[in-house]
Scaffold this active site. Structure first.
Site, PDB file in Angstrom:
ATOM      1  N   HIS A 240       3.540  -3.964  -3.064  1.00 47.58           N
ATOM      2  CA  HIS A 240       3.514  -2.531  -2.753  1.00 47.58           C
ATOM      3  C   HIS A 240       2.106  -2.076  -2.373  1.00 47.58           C
ATOM      4  O   HIS A 240       1.941  -1.234  -1.481  1.00 47.58           O
ATOM      5  CB  HIS A 240       4.058  -1.681  -3.900  1.00 47.58           C
ATOM      6  CG  HIS A 240       4.155  -0.250  -3.499  1.00 47.58           C
ATOM      7  ND1 HIS A 240       5.184   0.237  -2.719  1.00 47.58           N
ATOM      8  CD2 HIS A 240       3.300   0.783  -3.666  1.00 47.58           C
ATOM      9  CE1 HIS A 240       4.959   1.512  -2.447  1.00 47.58           C
ATOM     10  NE2 HIS A 240       3.817   1.874  -3.008  1.00 47.58           N
ATOM     11  N   ASP A 244       1.104  -0.089   0.974  1.00 45.59           N
ATOM     12  CA  ASP A 244       0.259   1.107   1.030  1.00 45.59           C
ATOM     13  C   ASP A 244      -0.930   0.901   1.967  1.00 45.59           C
ATOM     14  O   ASP A 244      -1.295   1.797   2.734  1.00 45.59           O
ATOM     15  CB  ASP A 244      -0.289   1.432  -0.368  1.00 45.59           C
ATOM     16  CG  ASP A 244       0.727   2.143  -1.262  1.00 45.59           C
ATOM     17  OD1 ASP A 244       1.695   2.724  -0.750  1.00 45.59           O
ATOM     18  OD2 ASP A 244       0.517   2.108  -2.494  1.00 45.59           O
ATOM     19  N   HIS A 267      -5.494   4.338  -2.269  1.00 46.83           N
ATOM     20  CA  HIS A 267      -5.451   5.118  -1.026  1.00 46.83           C
ATOM     21  C   HIS A 267      -6.814   5.699  -0.643  1.00 46.83           C
ATOM     22  O   HIS A 267      -7.224   5.631   0.507  1.00 46.83           O
ATOM     23  CB  HIS A 267      -4.461   6.275  -1.178  1.00 46.83           C
ATOM     24  CG  HIS A 267      -3.088   5.814  -1.485  1.00 46.83           C
ATOM     25  ND1 HIS A 267      -2.346   5.081  -0.591  1.00 46.83           N
ATOM     26  CD2 HIS A 267      -2.329   5.952  -2.586  1.00 46.83           C
ATOM     27  CE1 HIS A 267      -1.178   4.806  -1.134  1.00 46.83           C
ATOM     28  NE2 HIS A 267      -1.131   5.317  -2.344  1.00 46.83           N
TER      29      HIS A 267
HETATM   30 ZN   LIG Z   1       2.814   3.544  -2.306  1.00 43.37          ZN
END
Ligand SMILES: [Zn+2]
Length: 315
Positions: A240, A244, A267
């Site tokens: 995951h 991202d 992020h």
């Molecule tokens: Zn995510």
């Protein structure tokens, strides 16, 4: 030599549901767009002013748990990373995304429903060469023990390392060449995850209000996976994180030719990396893709039968 051309969607496709953090429902419609348009969000629930929000790295507002875009009029859309990963992984360069709420629906916590929705119709070739961003020299950013790096390479490779105290997550590493539909095959069905210890803290801060363990997020507690149905991959968390990263890198404005290395990155750090890449003189250049480059871009060679079916738990 046949040049790689820009793609858009063959047909509009809609998704709806609550956002992970706001819990607010939204209907989101992906609409075909012409060459040179790029990926642009448009808030249809706001009547006045500039409601278009281009999916670009320089419009990202610092946010620790998701990627939020804010246009110059202050209109925003949150949690764009999973739909951006799906578009990049399917090789879609141009789309208008109409949305009637502040946050992209979380669907099942992964990008798989988006990939299936896009690829049920497929992509439409536009008669204009695609532009890729070629990394020319290494760029690294670091913060609080996390690091993100882009290195020169003739293709996009994503490498990720995570290290959690929770025994059920622990240390996980994975490297993937993003050619030949590997995003859809290997990454797109891996879901958002968090630690049980973080859930209450997030909800006290007005985050993760739409989170439902097992339905749209995987929750880990020590050695346990709290969500009932288990994992889709034994290393679903690192997959995951790679998903991202692809979504956040897609905010460059086109495919990146380079090797991304994320070490406990998130992020905000990946966005800081893009800012550093574009700020550093001579670190990146825009190139019109030739046939050889085209074969190395994400989305090339993606076939329907390799897209994971719904609700697949194997580990
Ligand atoms: Zn995510």
């Amino acid at each position: 030599m046949r040049r790689k051309v820009q793609n858009t969607l063959k047909a509009s496709v809609a998704f709806e549901g609550p956002g992970l953090h706001s819990g607010q429902p939204a209907r989101m419609v992906l609409i075909p767009a012409p060459a040179g348009h790029g990926i642009v969000f448009k808030r249809t629930d706001i009547a006045l002013g500039n409601t278009r929000i281009p999916a670009r790295w320089d419009l990202v507002e610092r946010s620790p748990l998701c990627t939020r875009l804010v246009n110059t009029s202050g209109v925003s859309v949150s949690t764009v990373e999973h739909i951006m990963a799906a578009l990049a992984g399917c090789g879609v360069h141009n789309a208008l995304i109409e949305i009637d709420g502040p946050e992209v629906p979380i669907v099942d916590g992964s990008s798989a429903p988006f990939v299936r929705g896009i690829m049920q119709y497929g992509v439409h070739r536009l008669g204009v060469p695609a532009t890729a961003y070629e990394v020319l020299k290494p760029v690294t950013v670091e913060k609080d023990g996390a690091r993100a790096t882009l290195l020169p390479s003739d293709r996009l490779t994503i490498e990720f390392h995570i290290d959690f105290a929770e025994a059920a997550i622990g240390r996980q590493s994975k490297v993937l060449d993003m050619r030949n539909g590997s995003f859809a095959r290997e990454l797109c069905d891996s879901r958002t995850f968090c630690r049980q210890a973080d859930v209450e803290a997030m909800q006290a801060n007005g985050l993760a209000l739409g989170g439902v363990p097992g339905e749209n997020a995987v929750v880990f507690d020590g050695e346990r996976v709290v969500s009932g149905a288990g994992l889709r991959h034994s290393d679903e968390p690192v997959r995951h994180k790679m998903l991202d990263a692809l979504g956040d890198l897609a905010l460059a404005g086109g495919p990146i030719l380079g090797r991304y290395v994320g070490e406990r990155a998130g992020h905000a750090l990946t966005n800081t990396l893009l800012r550093a890449l574009f700020a550093e003189p001579g670190a990146v250049r825009a190139v019109a893709c030739d046939a050889a480059m085209s074969a190395r871009l994400p989305g090339q060679g993606l076939i329907w039968s390799e897209i994971p079916a719904e609700q697949r738990c194997v580990a």
